[in-house]
Enzyme design. Structure first.
Site, PDB file in Angstrom:
ATOM      1  N   LYS A 115       0.826  -1.213   0.000  1.00 40.31           N
ATOM      2  CA  LYS A 115       0.000   0.000   0.000  1.00 40.31           C
ATOM      3  C   LYS A 115       0.859   1.262   0.000  1.00 40.31           C
ATOM      4  O   LYS A 115       0.458   2.275  -0.555  1.00 40.31           O
ATOM      5  CB  LYS A 115      -0.969  -0.006   1.184  1.00 40.31           C
ATOM      6  N   LYS A 197      -3.444 -10.479  -6.513  1.00 40.52           N
ATOM      7  CA  LYS A 197      -4.742 -10.659  -5.853  1.00 40.52           C
ATOM      8  C   LYS A 197      -5.803  -9.766  -6.510  1.00 40.52           C
ATOM      9  O   LYS A 197      -5.503  -8.637  -6.904  1.00 40.52           O
ATOM     10  CB  LYS A 197      -4.550 -10.256  -4.379  1.00 40.52           C
ATOM     11  N   LYS A 200     -10.319  -4.750  -4.480  1.00 47.07           N
ATOM     12  CA  LYS A 200     -11.436  -3.841  -4.745  1.00 47.07           C
ATOM     13  C   LYS A 200     -10.959  -2.457  -5.165  1.00 47.07           C
ATOM     14  O   LYS A 200     -11.697  -1.694  -5.756  1.00 47.07           O
ATOM     15  CB  LYS A 200     -12.425  -3.780  -3.572  1.00 47.07           C
TER      16      LYS A 200
HETATM   17  P1  TYM Z   1     -10.551  -6.375   3.083  1.00 50.51           P
HETATM   18  O1  TYM Z   1     -11.638  -5.358   3.184  1.00 50.51           O
HETATM   19  O2  TYM Z   1      -9.387  -6.073   2.221  1.00 50.51           O
HETATM   20  O3  TYM Z   1     -11.162  -7.752   2.604  1.00 50.51           O
HETATM   21  C1  TYM Z   1     -12.272  -8.337   3.241  1.00 50.51           C
HETATM   22  C2  TYM Z   1     -12.124  -9.843   3.263  1.00 50.51           C
HETATM   23  O4  TYM Z   1     -12.015 -10.343   1.925  1.00 50.51           O
HETATM   24  C3  TYM Z   1     -10.838 -11.136   1.799  1.00 50.51           C
HETATM   25  N1  TYM Z   1     -10.299 -10.938   0.444  1.00 50.51           N
HETATM   26  C4  TYM Z   1     -10.058 -11.930  -0.419  1.00 50.51           C
HETATM   27  N2  TYM Z   1     -10.217 -13.260  -0.328  1.00 50.51           N
HETATM   28  C5  TYM Z   1      -9.895 -13.995  -1.413  1.00 50.51           C
HETATM   29  N3  TYM Z   1      -9.423 -13.476  -2.570  1.00 50.51           N
HETATM   30  C6  TYM Z   1      -9.236 -12.147  -2.695  1.00 50.51           C
HETATM   31  N4  TYM Z   1      -8.789 -11.635  -3.843  1.00 50.51           N
HETATM   32  C7  TYM Z   1      -9.567 -11.300  -1.591  1.00 50.51           C
HETATM   33  N5  TYM Z   1      -9.511  -9.960  -1.386  1.00 50.51           N
HETATM   34  C8  TYM Z   1      -9.960  -9.765  -0.130  1.00 50.51           C
HETATM   35  C9  TYM Z   1      -9.889 -10.601   2.875  1.00 50.51           C
HETATM   36  O5  TYM Z   1      -8.918 -11.561   3.225  1.00 50.51           O
HETATM   37  C10 TYM Z   1     -10.846 -10.297   3.998  1.00 50.51           C
HETATM   38  O6  TYM Z   1     -11.131 -11.471   4.736  1.00 50.51           O
HETATM   39  N6  TYM Z   1      -8.120  -5.658   7.357  1.00 50.51           N
HETATM   40  C11 TYM Z   1      -9.239  -6.331   6.751  1.00 50.51           C
HETATM   41  C12 TYM Z   1     -10.567  -5.932   7.370  1.00 50.51           C
HETATM   42  C13 TYM Z   1     -10.588  -6.090   8.843  1.00 50.51           C
HETATM   43  C14 TYM Z   1     -10.626  -7.326   9.539  1.00 50.51           C
HETATM   44  C15 TYM Z   1     -10.638  -6.984  10.921  1.00 50.51           C
HETATM   45  C16 TYM Z   1     -10.668  -8.666   9.142  1.00 50.51           C
HETATM   46  C17 TYM Z   1     -10.576  -5.091   9.756  1.00 50.51           C
HETATM   47  N7  TYM Z   1     -10.599  -5.607  11.020  1.00 50.51           N
HETATM   48  C18 TYM Z   1     -10.642  -7.951  11.911  1.00 50.51           C
HETATM   49  C19 TYM Z   1     -10.683  -9.651  10.148  1.00 50.51           C
HETATM   50  C20 TYM Z   1     -10.673  -9.289  11.504  1.00 50.51           C
HETATM   51  C21 TYM Z   1      -9.273  -5.979   5.277  1.00 50.51           C
HETATM   52  O7  TYM Z   1      -8.710  -5.009   4.858  1.00 50.51           O
HETATM   53  O8  TYM Z   1     -10.059  -6.785   4.547  1.00 50.51           O
END
Ligand code: TYM
Length: 334
Positions: A115, A197, A200
């Site tokens: 990032k 990956k 979004k």
């Molecule tokens: P975020 O918003 O980037 O993604 C949300 C969830 O989607 C999963 N994910 C994916 N899984 C498979 N293939 C992909 N291409 C892909 N892109 C995203 C992520 O692994 C995630 O599970 N930091 C976290 C959000 C968060 C969180 C937490 C998660 C904040 N506090 C506490 C667990 C526990 C995040 O940025 O996810």
């Protein structure tokens, strides 16, 4: 653990329109825990501001993410659905955990490195300490299990280290959480660069299939998906594009890789990509229909946000008070 049920926690950042990576890697798996666990699923808006957001878009996507949780099968009666910034205990514990997280540990986070490279003009302190806030999210609820995609594994391991360190200094305070990462679907790759990956925030729309994309858009994106110069529909290390498409197809249909390979044996890439697109669009169409209904009823979503914040705070408060007592913070009656 606050009652007899063990706790599941996860979150999604409202930092872009959610993708089939978020769906297959995380959200779709959430509802399986609802009966057995006390589940907390948060919309991580505080995490989202580590990258500049347009305020009106952030607000809108916060509602949308909550609506998507419900449209993807999370019953608000059975799960605590809430918005992170509505429960200030997250920020409070986040700061405290910052003081128990090492500079070296945060410097090793690959997501921080990625990032920072993408946002070279805004490498802010929040982007750096993001994993301690995520640890606070998880540890506040004495979480046992965290369902996430594989990209969150490193953050989760750091969370476990922080919890262990705190427990060692102050005695048993936090449950040490386990990650729940499904093998398939844990990493859905970009349709334009299958070594990356699916994200979004990708600026190339053709690389990303969003849960709310129209059927035509979904099919068009799959038709344009990058594959390879061969013509066999089989998975393999040198066939990253086809492997990713097979992976997506099997996740949506429940078929095994072998079954899918057999089904497309002798067929061309064009036919295969169309089939994956149609399968994906058809699977997402009921989610979209439910989402539209929910978004038309803002008052309902706001009521869920309010109930979720109350319930989350009730439990987060207990951990936070315990932590403050252990640290030696003073308390006053108001
Ligand atoms: P975020 O918003 O980037 O993604 C949300 C969830 O989607 C999963 N994910 C994916 N899984 C498979 N293939 C992909 N291409 C892909 N892109 C995203 C992520 O692994 C995630 O599970 N930091 C976290 C959000 C968060 C969180 C937490 C998660 C904040 N506090 C506490 C667990 C526990 C995040 O940025 O996810």
């Amino acid at each position: 653990m606050f009652n007899d049920k063990k706790v599941v926690f996860s979150g999604v950042q409202p930092s872009g329109n959610l993708t089939i990576g978020n769906y297959l890697g995380a959200i779709r798996n959430f509802s399986a825990f609802s009966d057995e666990y006390h589940c907390y699923y948060c919309v991580a808006d505080m995490h989202a501001i580590t990258v500049r957001q347009v305020p009106a878009d952030l607000r809108k996507r916060t509602y949308e993410t909550l609506a998507l949780y419900i449209a993807c099968g999370l019953d608000p009666q059975k799960n605590t659905l809430f918005v992170q910034s509505h429960v200030p205990a997250h920020a409070e514990l986040g700061w405290i955990l910052d003081c128990y997280t090492m500079f070296g540990e945060l410097s090793r986070m690959t997501q921080f490195k990625d990032k920072s490279a993408k946002n070279a003009d805004n490498i802010n302190a929040g982007l750096f300490t993001y994993p301690s806030l995520m640890a606070a999210d998880i540890l506040l609820y004495q979480t046992e299990l965290v369902p996430v995609g594989v990209d969150q594994k490193q953050h989760l391991e750091l969370c476990r280290d922080i919890a262990g360190r705190f427990n060692q200094i102050y005695g048993e305070t936090f449950v040490i959480p386990e990650g729940y990462i499904t093998k398939e679907g844990a990493k859905i790759m970009s349709l334009q660069d299958p070594t990356k990956k699916m994200s979004k925030s990708d600026s190339n729309e053709n690389a990303v299939v969003r849960i709310l994309d129209s059927k035509d858009d979904i099919i068009r994106k799959f038709k344009r998906a990058v594959t390879d110069s061969g013509n066999e529909i089989v998975h393999g290390e040198d066939k990253e594009g086809i492997t990713n498409l097979l992976n997506i197809y099997t996740r949506f249909t429940g078929k095994t890789l072998e079954e899918a390979e057999k089904e497309f044996d002798g067929k061309g890439y064009g036919e295969f990509k169309l089939a994956v697109g149609e399968t994906c669009a058809d699977a997402l169409s009921p989610v979209k229909a439910e989402f539209d209904k929910l978004m038309a009823d803002k008052a309902y979503l706001e009521a869920i946000m309010a109930d979720g914040a109350t319930e989350a705070y009730k439990n987060a408060r207990r951990t936070l008070s315990k932590v403050k007592r252990k640290l030696g913070f003073t308390d006053i009656k108001r």
